[in-house]
Design a protein around this motif. Structure first.
Motif, short mmCIF file in Angstrom:
data_model
loop_
_atom_site.label_atom_id
_atom_site.label_comp_id
_atom_site.label_asym_id
_atom_site.label_seq_id
_atom_site.Cartn_x
_atom_site.Cartn_y
_atom_site.Cartn_z
N GLY A 8 0.83 -1.21 0.00
CA GLY A 8 0.00 0.00 0.00
C GLY A 8 0.86 1.24 0.00
N ILE A 11 -1.05 7.19 2.48
CA ILE A 11 -0.36 8.02 3.47
C ILE A 11 0.31 7.17 4.57
CG2 ILE A 11 -2.53 8.44 4.77
CD1 ILE A 11 0.44 10.85 4.51
N SER A 12 -0.34 6.08 4.98
CA SER A 12 0.24 5.30 6.08
C SER A 12 1.48 4.55 5.59
CB SER A 12 -0.79 4.36 6.70
OG SER A 12 -1.33 3.51 5.73
N SER A 33 -1.07 -1.57 -6.06
CA SER A 33 -1.75 -1.93 -7.31
C SER A 33 -2.42 -0.72 -7.95
CB SER A 33 -2.81 -3.00 -7.02
OG SER A 33 -3.62 -2.57 -5.94
N GLU A 34 -2.60 0.35 -7.18
CA GLU A 34 -3.41 1.46 -7.66
C GLU A 34 -2.65 2.44 -8.56
OE1 GLU A 34 -4.98 3.85 -4.51
OE2 GLU A 34 -6.35 4.93 -5.84
N ARG A 41 -5.06 11.34 -1.66
CA ARG A 41 -6.42 10.87 -1.97
C ARG A 41 -7.45 11.97 -1.64
NH1 ARG A 41 -7.22 6.10 -3.10
NH2 ARG A 41 -5.42 5.16 -2.12
N THR A 42 -7.17 12.70 -0.59
CA THR A 42 -8.11 13.73 -0.13
C THR A 42 -8.28 14.84 -1.17
OG1 THR A 42 -6.24 14.71 0.97
CG2 THR A 42 -7.68 13.40 2.34
N VAL A 77 -0.51 -7.59 -4.61
CA VAL A 77 -0.17 -8.78 -3.81
C VAL A 77 -1.42 -9.65 -3.77
CG1 VAL A 77 0.55 -9.63 -1.55
CG2 VAL A 77 1.45 -7.46 -2.43
N GLY A 105 -5.41 0.08 3.15
CA GLY A 105 -6.47 1.08 3.04
C GLY A 105 -7.88 0.53 3.14
N TYR A 125 -13.05 6.56 -4.29
CA TYR A 125 -11.95 6.19 -3.42
C TYR A 125 -10.65 6.11 -4.23
CZ TYR A 125 -9.36 4.35 0.46
OH TYR A 125 -8.43 4.22 1.46
N ASP A 274 -6.04 2.79 7.41
CA ASP A 274 -7.46 2.44 7.35
C ASP A 274 -7.73 0.94 7.57
OD1 ASP A 274 -7.81 5.07 6.53
OD2 ASP A 274 -9.12 4.55 4.86
N ALA A 290 -10.73 5.74 9.85
CA ALA A 290 -10.27 5.83 8.45
C ALA A 290 -10.06 7.29 8.07
CB ALA A 290 -11.29 5.16 7.54
N ILE A 291 -9.04 7.89 8.64
CA ILE A 291 -8.74 9.29 8.30
C ILE A 291 -7.23 9.46 8.08
CG2 ILE A 291 -10.78 10.37 9.31
CD1 ILE A 291 -9.04 11.03 11.72
N TRP A 292 -6.93 10.57 7.49
CA TRP A 292 -5.58 10.84 6.98
C TRP A 292 -4.54 10.90 8.10
CZ3 TRP A 292 -3.93 11.13 2.02
CH2 TRP A 292 -2.72 11.78 1.77
C1 FAD Z 1 -12.37 11.21 -1.62
C2 FAD Z 1 -11.78 11.09 -0.25
C3 FAD Z 1 -11.63 12.21 0.54
C4 FAD Z 1 -11.11 12.11 1.82
N1 FAD Z 1 -10.98 13.24 2.58
C5 FAD Z 1 -10.43 13.15 3.80
C6 FAD Z 1 -10.23 14.30 4.59
O1 FAD Z 1 -10.59 15.41 4.20
N2 FAD Z 1 -9.64 14.16 5.82
C7 FAD Z 1 -9.24 12.94 6.27
O2 FAD Z 1 -8.71 12.86 7.39
N3 FAD Z 1 -9.41 11.83 5.55
C8 FAD Z 1 -10.00 11.90 4.33
N4 FAD Z 1 -10.17 10.77 3.58
C9 FAD Z 1 -9.72 9.49 4.14
C10 FAD Z 1 -8.22 9.30 3.90
O3 FAD Z 1 -7.92 9.66 2.58
C11 FAD Z 1 -7.83 7.86 4.19
O4 FAD Z 1 -8.08 7.62 5.55
C12 FAD Z 1 -6.38 7.59 3.88
O5 FAD Z 1 -6.04 7.96 2.58
C13 FAD Z 1 -6.07 6.10 4.07
O6 FAD Z 1 -4.71 5.91 3.87
P1 FAD Z 1 -4.06 4.46 3.91
O7 FAD Z 1 -2.61 4.65 3.70
O8 FAD Z 1 -4.51 3.72 5.11
O9 FAD Z 1 -4.72 3.67 2.68
P2 FAD Z 1 -4.92 4.05 1.14
O10 FAD Z 1 -4.69 5.46 0.86
O11 FAD Z 1 -6.23 3.45 0.77
O12 FAD Z 1 -3.76 3.24 0.42
C14 FAD Z 1 -3.79 1.84 0.34
C15 FAD Z 1 -3.21 1.43 -0.99
O13 FAD Z 1 -2.94 0.02 -0.94
C16 FAD Z 1 -3.28 -0.54 -2.19
N5 FAD Z 1 -3.52 -1.97 -2.00
C17 FAD Z 1 -4.49 -2.56 -1.29
N6 FAD Z 1 -4.38 -3.90 -1.35
C18 FAD Z 1 -3.32 -4.16 -2.13
C19 FAD Z 1 -2.71 -5.34 -2.59
N7 FAD Z 1 -3.18 -6.55 -2.26
N8 FAD Z 1 -1.63 -5.25 -3.40
C20 FAD Z 1 -1.14 -4.04 -3.75
N9 FAD Z 1 -1.68 -2.88 -3.34
C21 FAD Z 1 -2.75 -2.94 -2.55
C22 FAD Z 1 -4.55 0.23 -2.56
O14 FAD Z 1 -4.84 0.11 -3.93
C23 FAD Z 1 -4.17 1.64 -2.14
O15 FAD Z 1 -3.50 2.29 -3.18
C24 FAD Z 1 -10.71 10.85 2.31
C25 FAD Z 1 -10.85 9.71 1.52
C26 FAD Z 1 -11.38 9.82 0.25
C27 FAD Z 1 -11.53 8.59 -0.58
#
Ligand code: FAD
Length: 447
Positions: A8, A11-12, A33-34, A41-42, A77, A105, A125, A274, A290-292
């Protein structure tokens, strides 16, 4: 030197990678994969609305990763063998890890509606959702968005910005009624109407209709109404993206279960962002958030746990911010949608109906517990200090000027706010004049 894989590049995952690099010489690979590179994403909505280009929402130059010896793999993966510590990728690659960070995520919820997998139906998303929205926006007579939360209103604003008529279908009696207190929920519902977005409250989706070519042609709602449209946005929340991890030895519930050090039940495997669910929710917090900024904090915490001494994840006092069309929203601390004894709140709303301040407090102790703000910005550190020091309500009201963050040419609302407080609570508080940055600094640095 260990071989660390991160699944992934959100941000995390990238925060974990950056901090592991700062703290160690380990081999780091991020698989996603994305997209090839991390993006915010925000900010996806601003790309659709033409305020930014995709390259503007990539916080790091493409060369950053090589320079910092962080390898990027654009792949998926599809399997993890925890005993042999190996990953299987869609491309056929097999990789051995010493330590693994799961940062996969969320994915948008789908509730099993007929037609939910048609073309022209998506959540908001992934980048691919944006591409689908873009494709179907060309000759779109109407978009129907289902779900009255933060993403739903973003999607509505996106279509609205291109003059595409929008219907927003919300199950509750007001927009975001299960999160916002009633007055704020009503304010945002009014605001949505004022933007000529067709807000349908107390209403649910029952079916998405097919145009005969596998594309959305309309929706049927629980009130029997049928609406023609070319796009259906499904924004009824997200869930951890862990489907490919089910039926493995990894312990999961709604998300991947982790302890306070973000360790899973399997040695050398961590989960963050997330997709992670704390086994024991921290006081005043939810087990999955599930926040940034929590994703970023988890990324930093896991890096320390891998490279240094174990530390516990501690996100501090809850805060969140968003934007509902033109109205900015901030929340600090405890602000439930239904405020009941032993809690109460003071609510002030500006006569224009687009700005409000709510202070939540404990009736018995008078201590301040939370702030909800619409259309007005407060200083994060000031609110956090008041909450963490259990400051009394009257003290906060008297010194409210310290919290106002609005730039110097903005109008001030403190006087009306305090007058209204005195009237409602039968008090005679005189507003403290301290409001310069020096006063704020002194307040924040005093013991
Ligand atoms: C439109 C939108 C607006 C938002 N606005 C806000 C906001 O204003 N404030 C706020 O706090 N939060 C906001 N959020 C929430 C915030 O964006 C998420 O909490 C944060 O991006 C999650 O980060 P993450 O690193 O956990 O996961 P993600 O950003 O989801 O990244 C995970 C990545 O892992 C990849 N992945 C998953 N499984 C696999 C696999 N098997 N193999 C390879 N890759 C894989 C996914 O495709 C993805 O690219 C928003 C979300 C969205 C969708």
């Amino acid at each position: 030197m260990a071989r660390i894989f991160i699944i992934g590049n959100g941000i995390s995952g990238v925060t974990a990678a950056r901090h592991i690099r700062k703290l160690s010489n380990h081999d780091i690979t991020i698989i996603s994969s994305e997209s090839s590179h991390f993006f915010a994403r925000t900010a996806l909505m601003y790309v659709y609305m033409g305020h930014m280009r995709f390259k503007d929402i990539k916080p790091y130059e493409d060369g950053f990763w090589k320079k910092n010896r962080i390898e990027l793999l654009h792949d998926s993966v599809i399997g993890i063998e925890f005993i042999s510590k190996s990953l299987t990728l869609e491309s056929g690659l097999k990789l051995h890890y010493d330590q693994l960070i799961l940062a996969t995520g969320s994915i948008p919820n789908k509730m099993g509606w007929p037609g939910q997998d048609l073309q022209g139906v998506s959540g908001l998303y992934h980048l691919q959702d944006l591409e689908m929205m873009e494709q179907y926006s060309k000759n779109c007579s109407r978009a129907v968005i289902v779900g009255g939360g933060l993403i739903g209103i973003e999607m509505a604003e996106m279509f609205h910005s291109r003059h595409i008529p929008v219907t927003l279908v919300v199950r509750e009696k007001e927009y975001w009624y299960n999160i916002l207190p009633p007055e704020e929920a009503a304010m945002i519902s009014r605001h949505i109407h004022e933007h000529n977005i067709d807000l349908k409250l107390n209403c649910e989706l029952t079916e998405i209709l097919d145009n005969g070519q596998g594309e959305a042609a309309g929706v049927v709602l629980s009130n029997g109404e049928q609406i023609e449209c070319n796009y259906v946005g499904l924004t009824v929340g997200v869930k951890p993206n862990i489907e490919f991890l089910k039926n493995t030895a990894l312990e999961t519930d709604r998300g991947i279960l982790v302890n306070e050090q973000l360790e899973t039940n399997i040695a050398d495997v961590y989960a963050i962002g997330d997709c992670a669910q704390l086994r024991h929710a921290l006081s005043g917090r939810k087990p999955i958030e599930a926040i940034w900024y929590t994703g970023r904090m988890m990324g930093e915490t896991v890096a320390y746990n891998i490279c240094k001494e174990p530390v516990s994840y501690n996100p501090g006092i809850w805060f969140n911010s968003a934007k509902f069309l033109d109205i900015e929203y901030q929340v600090y601390g405890f602000v439930p949608s239904k405020i009941q004894s032993p809690f109460n709140s003071f609510y002030w709303e500006h006569t224009d109906g687009k700005k409000s301040i709510r202070l939540v407090f404990n009736i018995e102790t008078s201590e301040i517990l939370g702030f909800n703000l619409m259309g007005i910005r407060f200083r994060h550190e000031v609110c956090e200090t008041w909450i963490s020091k259990k400051t009394g309500l009257n003290d906060v009201v008297q010194n409210i000027r310290l919290a106002f963050f609005d730039p110097e040419f903005y109008k001030n609302y403190e006087v009306s706010f305090v007058e209204s407080f005195n009237q409602q609570f039968n008090q005679q508080i005189i507003l403290n004049k301290n409001k310069t940055l020096n006063h704020v600094f002194k307040f924040l640095t005093q013991k």
